[in-house]
Design an enzyme around this catalytic site. Structure first.
Site, PDB file in Angstrom:
ATOM      1  N   SER A 151       0.854  -1.191   0.000  1.00  0.00           N
ATOM      2  CA  SER A 151       0.000   0.000   0.000  1.00  0.00           C
ATOM      3  C   SER A 151       0.889   1.240   0.000  1.00  0.00           C
ATOM      4  O   SER A 151       1.466   1.618   1.020  1.00  0.00           O
ATOM      5  CB  SER A 151      -0.890  -0.017   1.245  1.00  0.00           C
ATOM      6  OG  SER A 151      -1.658   1.157   1.291  1.00  0.00           O
ATOM      7  N   MET A 192     -12.792  -5.860   1.778  1.00  0.00           N
ATOM      8  CA  MET A 192     -12.215  -4.903   2.735  1.00  0.00           C
ATOM      9  C   MET A 192     -12.293  -5.519   4.137  1.00  0.00           C
ATOM     10  O   MET A 192     -13.367  -5.932   4.579  1.00  0.00           O
ATOM     11  CB  MET A 192     -12.990  -3.573   2.726  1.00  0.00           C
ATOM     12  CG  MET A 192     -12.812  -2.716   1.485  1.00  0.00           C
ATOM     13  SD  MET A 192     -11.097  -2.258   1.100  1.00  0.00           S
ATOM     14  CE  MET A 192     -10.543  -1.501   2.639  1.00  0.00           C
ATOM     15  N   ASP A 196      -4.092   3.884  -3.296  1.00  0.00           N
ATOM     16  CA  ASP A 196      -5.366   4.318  -2.717  1.00  0.00           C
ATOM     17  C   ASP A 196      -5.725   5.710  -3.200  1.00  0.00           C
ATOM     18  O   ASP A 196      -4.979   6.670  -2.981  1.00  0.00           O
ATOM     19  CB  ASP A 196      -5.263   4.308  -1.187  1.00  0.00           C
ATOM     20  CG  ASP A 196      -5.314   2.902  -0.642  1.00  0.00           C
ATOM     21  OD1 ASP A 196      -6.253   2.165  -0.993  1.00  0.00           O
ATOM     22  OD2 ASP A 196      -4.414   2.531   0.127  1.00  0.00           O
ATOM     23  N   HIS A 226      -7.063   1.385  -6.256  1.00  0.00           N
ATOM     24  CA  HIS A 226      -8.255   1.215  -5.397  1.00  0.00           C
ATOM     25  C   HIS A 226      -8.987   2.555  -5.335  1.00  0.00           C
ATOM     26  O   HIS A 226      -8.560   3.467  -4.629  1.00  0.00           O
ATOM     27  CB  HIS A 226      -7.783   0.755  -4.004  1.00  0.00           C
ATOM     28  CG  HIS A 226      -8.889   0.527  -3.039  1.00  0.00           C
ATOM     29  ND1 HIS A 226      -8.666   0.303  -1.697  1.00  0.00           N
ATOM     30  CD2 HIS A 226     -10.250   0.485  -3.199  1.00  0.00           C
ATOM     31  CE1 HIS A 226      -9.823   0.127  -1.088  1.00  0.00           C
ATOM     32  NE2 HIS A 226     -10.797   0.252  -1.963  1.00  0.00           N
ATOM     33  N   MET A 257     -11.572   4.800  -4.097  1.00  0.00           N
ATOM     34  CA  MET A 257     -12.557   5.059  -3.036  1.00  0.00           C
ATOM     35  C   MET A 257     -13.172   6.414  -3.323  1.00  0.00           C
ATOM     36  O   MET A 257     -12.930   7.408  -2.625  1.00  0.00           O
ATOM     37  CB  MET A 257     -11.860   5.022  -1.671  1.00  0.00           C
ATOM     38  CG  MET A 257     -11.522   3.599  -1.240  1.00  0.00           C
ATOM     39  SD  MET A 257     -10.297   3.547   0.051  1.00  0.00           S
ATOM     40  CE  MET A 257      -8.822   3.704  -0.943  1.00  0.00           C
ATOM     41  N   HIS A 309      -0.307  -1.151  -4.674  1.00  0.00           N
ATOM     42  CA  HIS A 309      -1.675  -0.748  -4.307  1.00  0.00           C
ATOM     43  C   HIS A 309      -1.732   0.775  -4.139  1.00  0.00           C
ATOM     44  O   HIS A 309      -1.015   1.350  -3.327  1.00  0.00           O
ATOM     45  CB  HIS A 309      -2.055  -1.440  -2.993  1.00  0.00           C
ATOM     46  CG  HIS A 309      -3.482  -1.258  -2.601  1.00  0.00           C
ATOM     47  ND1 HIS A 309      -4.501  -2.041  -3.108  1.00  0.00           N
ATOM     48  CD2 HIS A 309      -4.072  -0.388  -1.751  1.00  0.00           C
ATOM     49  CE1 HIS A 309      -5.657  -1.666  -2.576  1.00  0.00           C
ATOM     50  NE2 HIS A 309      -5.429  -0.657  -1.755  1.00  0.00           N
ATOM     51  N   ASP A 324      -7.709  -6.167   2.108  1.00  0.00           N
ATOM     52  CA  ASP A 324      -7.106  -4.841   2.357  1.00  0.00           C
ATOM     53  C   ASP A 324      -7.539  -4.347   3.727  1.00  0.00           C
ATOM     54  O   ASP A 324      -8.732  -4.162   3.983  1.00  0.00           O
ATOM     55  CB  ASP A 324      -7.583  -3.879   1.250  1.00  0.00           C
ATOM     56  CG  ASP A 324      -6.962  -2.481   1.351  1.00  0.00           C
ATOM     57  OD1 ASP A 324      -6.037  -2.290   2.166  1.00  0.00           O
ATOM     58  OD2 ASP A 324      -7.410  -1.598   0.593  1.00  0.00           O
ATOM     59  N   GLY A 325      -6.554  -4.119   4.588  1.00  0.00           N
ATOM     60  CA  GLY A 325      -6.814  -3.572   5.917  1.00  0.00           C
ATOM     61  C   GLY A 325      -6.286  -4.472   7.015  1.00  0.00           C
ATOM     62  O   GLY A 325      -6.741  -5.595   7.173  1.00  0.00           O
ATOM     63  N   GLY A 374      -3.724   1.731   9.459  1.00  0.00           N
ATOM     64  CA  GLY A 374      -3.516   1.556  10.898  1.00  0.00           C
ATOM     65  C   GLY A 374      -4.741   1.168  11.706  1.00  0.00           C
ATOM     66  O   GLY A 374      -4.769   1.359  12.922  1.00  0.00           O
ATOM     67  N   GLY A 388     -10.444   4.055   4.265  1.00  0.00           N
ATOM     68  CA  GLY A 388     -10.217   5.478   4.529  1.00  0.00           C
ATOM     69  C   GLY A 388      -8.894   5.757   5.218  1.00  0.00           C
ATOM     70  O   GLY A 388      -8.244   6.742   4.927  1.00  0.00           O
ATOM     71  N   PHE A 389      -8.491   4.877   6.124  1.00  0.00           N
ATOM     72  CA  PHE A 389      -7.292   5.148   6.919  1.00  0.00           C
ATOM     73  C   PHE A 389      -6.451   3.886   7.103  1.00  0.00           C
ATOM     74  O   PHE A 389      -7.000   2.797   7.244  1.00  0.00           O
ATOM     75  CB  PHE A 389      -7.680   5.682   8.305  1.00  0.00           C
ATOM     76  CG  PHE A 389      -8.404   6.985   8.225  1.00  0.00           C
ATOM     77  CD1 PHE A 389      -7.702   8.190   8.190  1.00  0.00           C
ATOM     78  CD2 PHE A 389      -9.783   7.017   8.126  1.00  0.00           C
ATOM     79  CE1 PHE A 389      -8.382   9.405   8.071  1.00  0.00           C
ATOM     80  CE2 PHE A 389     -10.472   8.223   8.006  1.00  0.00           C
ATOM     81  CZ  PHE A 389      -9.763   9.420   7.982  1.00  0.00           C
ATOM     82  N   MET A 447      -8.587   8.494  -2.789  1.00  0.00           N
ATOM     83  CA  MET A 447      -9.721   8.877  -1.932  1.00  0.00           C
ATOM     84  C   MET A 447     -10.174  10.284  -2.294  1.00  0.00           C
ATOM     85  O   MET A 447      -9.344  11.135  -2.633  1.00  0.00           O
ATOM     86  CB  MET A 447      -9.295   8.840  -0.460  1.00  0.00           C
ATOM     87  CG  MET A 447      -8.696   7.507  -0.033  1.00  0.00           C
ATOM     88  SD  MET A 447      -8.379   7.443   1.727  1.00  0.00           S
ATOM     89  CE  MET A 447      -7.500   5.876   1.863  1.00  0.00           C
ATOM     90  N   GLY A 467       0.354  -2.866   4.309  1.00  0.00           N
ATOM     91  CA  GLY A 467       0.567  -1.481   4.738  1.00  0.00           C
ATOM     92  C   GLY A 467       1.344  -1.394   6.030  1.00  0.00           C
ATOM     93  O   GLY A 467       2.345  -2.115   6.220  1.00  0.00           O
TER      94      GLY A 467
END
Ligand code: DX5
Ligand code: ZN
Length: 223
Positions: A10, A139, A37, A68, A70, A35, A178-179, A147, A144-145, A39, A200
């Site tokens: 990521s 997901m 992101d 990705h 979003m 990857h 993802d996540g 961590g 969105g974030f 947003m 990530g």
């Protein structure tokens, strides 16, 4: 059917002041995807990477991108993104009014299609677009974030997703997760049937360990 296990770092978690050096290490480590992101501050409450970054990456590396999106109404914005052969483009089910048409547009532009599902979105929404899909993005946190903590029921969702795809006659459709894909969670996700792992802050970009060591640890976790 055994799908190849692949790592998709990521890049929103990368060290941007050292990106050239990091890209070289990712290439040397045989990384399969990058990857990216995107947003829009509306579909998710954050801004991250953008269209120019994608163009620059395409020039800088041969590793295919895993974009990705979003963003709301991706159908009106797909032209903004440079899509090269081998790139995945993921759109969210929750963001598309004319989903099947969006997937067709991605294919026409030369991309591979990935449909992203938020943790609260049921798998049954896949049914009518299976012929249009190359991958499903399950997901494992709300997007969105970086961590965040794994939402536990998403592990079973990966298992059920793999079964749904296989039972419907689509064993070649890949599953990305993802996540919070930590080394420990990646092993469980892999056992559940995922084969592309977005890495990530929980793994490749964790505070401890070099990128090289963390790539090796991730390969071991998903083998
Ligand atoms: C959002 C991102 C994040 C993140 C993944 O779509 O892709 O999920 O960077 O890394 P973690 O969760 O390990 O920080
Ligand atoms: Zn992502």
């Amino acid at each position: 059917m055994e799908l190849k296990k692949q790592i998709s770092p990521s890049l929103m978690c990368a060290d941007f002041l050292n990106l050239g050096d990091e890209l070289k290490k990712l290439e040397d480590g045989g990384i399969e995807y990058l990857h990216i992101d995107i947003m829009d501050g509306v579909f998710v409450q954050n801004y991250t990477l953008g269209t120019d970054f994608i163009k620059k990456l395409h020039k800088a590396t041969k590793i295919p991108l895993d974009i990705h999106l979003m963003i709301t109404n991706p159908e009106t914005k797909l032209d903004w993104f440079e899509i090269c052969e081998g790139d995945y483009v993921a759109v969210h089910y929750e963001a598309c009014t004319h989903l099947q048409a969006v997937l067709q547009t991605i294919k026409r532009k030369g991309g591979k299609t990935m449909l992203a599902l938020n943790p609260g979105t049921p798998l049954c929404v896949l049914e009518e677009v299976l012929p249009d899909l190359d991958a499903v993005l399950v997901m494992t946190v709300n997007p969105g974030f970086a961590g965040q903590k794994l939402i536990p029921q998403t592990l079973d969702k990966i298992t059920r997703c793999r079964k749904l795809l296989d039972d419907a006659g689509y064993p070649g459709i890949e599953i990305e997760c993802d996540g919070n894909v930590s080394f420990e969670n990646a092993r469980k996700m892999s056992d559940a049937g995922a084969n592309i792992f977005v890495a990530g802050t929980s793994s490749l970009y964790a505070k401890d360990g070099s990128l090289e060591d963390n790539i090796a640890k991730m390969r071991d976790a998903i083998k």
